[in-house]
Design an enzyme around this catalytic site. Structure first.
Site, PDB file in Angstrom:
ATOM      1  N   CYS A  89      26.965  -4.556  12.202  1.00 11.59           N
ATOM      2  CA  CYS A  89      27.902  -3.338  11.293  1.00 11.59           C
ATOM      3  C   CYS A  89      27.295  -2.759  10.600  1.00 11.59           C
ATOM      4  CB  CYS A  89      28.720  -4.347  10.324  1.00 11.59           C
ATOM      5  SG  CYS A  89      30.173  -3.641   9.645  1.00 11.59           S
ATOM      6  N   CYS A 111      28.942  -1.292   7.682  1.00 11.35           N
ATOM      7  CA  CYS A 111      28.720  -2.237   5.640  1.00 11.35           C
ATOM      8  C   CYS A 111      26.718  -1.847   6.041  1.00 11.35           C
ATOM      9  CB  CYS A 111      29.061  -3.255   6.460  1.00 11.35           C
ATOM     10  SG  CYS A 111      31.271  -3.875   6.456  1.00 11.35           S
TER      11      CYS A 111
END
Length: 193
Positions: free
Chosen positions: A154, A157
């Protein structure tokens, strides 16, 4: 009882695995133990670094093992983290962090992939109270979050957690060691199942 090489035996001891060698490890051991030697060295080097304590390394490895759903490694890293002084609460939080980030990574990857302002303004409505006052401390919790996010791919993130952990005082070397450990445990997962 299946005979395994000394190197495989040492790797199993390092990982605190009590039962027999996992089948995939046995296959590799029987065919060619050169990779197992590399893996053992990689695990040893990743678990003991200048920038992450041995307790933190064991907890970070536990979180990655939980993220990978590898019960053999989860059990081994629970034992190792306890040996290094981690409490049950700290172990549980490392596992919980993996679970929380698995959900967050899916959610924020979707936002990132879609790149629509409408999705960026909608509330996530995902409870994350564990992040407010983590037993592990905010900086280390963020470091685990960064490592799990890197494993899960991700980008949003990873960028957010790397920025946050650096703002909290973590050095780039500490971040690097955490990511290297996450990478090694992820590769270990493939032969310890």
């Amino acid at each position: 009882m299946v005979q395994i090489s000394e190197t495989s035996s040492e790797l199993i001891q390092l990982l605190r695995i009590e039962n027999s060698a996992p089948e995939v490890l046995q296959i590799l051991d029987h065919a060619d133990s050169r990779y197992i030697r590399d893996l053992k060295v990689n695990v040893s080097n990743a678990l003991v670094t200048a920038h992450i304590s041995e307790k933190e390394s064991a907890l970070l490895a536990l979180s990655i093992a939980a993220n990978q759903k590898n019960n053999i490694l989860i059990s081994g890293f629970q034992k190792l983290s306890a040996e290094k002084g981690a409490t049950i609460e700290e172990q549980n939080e490392a596992i919980s962090c993996a679970s929380l980030l698995a959900g967050n990574n899916v959610f924020y990857r979707f936002r990132h992939f879609q790149q629509k302002e409408s999705y960026n303004t909608m509330q996530a409505k995902i409870k994350m109270n564990i992040m407010m006052k983590p037993v592990l401390g905010k900086e280390f919790f963020e470091l685990i979050s960064l490592a799990v996010s890197a494993v899960n791919g991700c980008e949003m993130c990873v960028n957010a957690h790397e920025h946050s952990v650096r703002e909290m005082g973590a050095t780039e070397e500490r971040v690097w060691d955490a990511i290297r450990l996450a990478a090694v445990i992820t590769s270990l997962d493939k032969v310890m199942s």
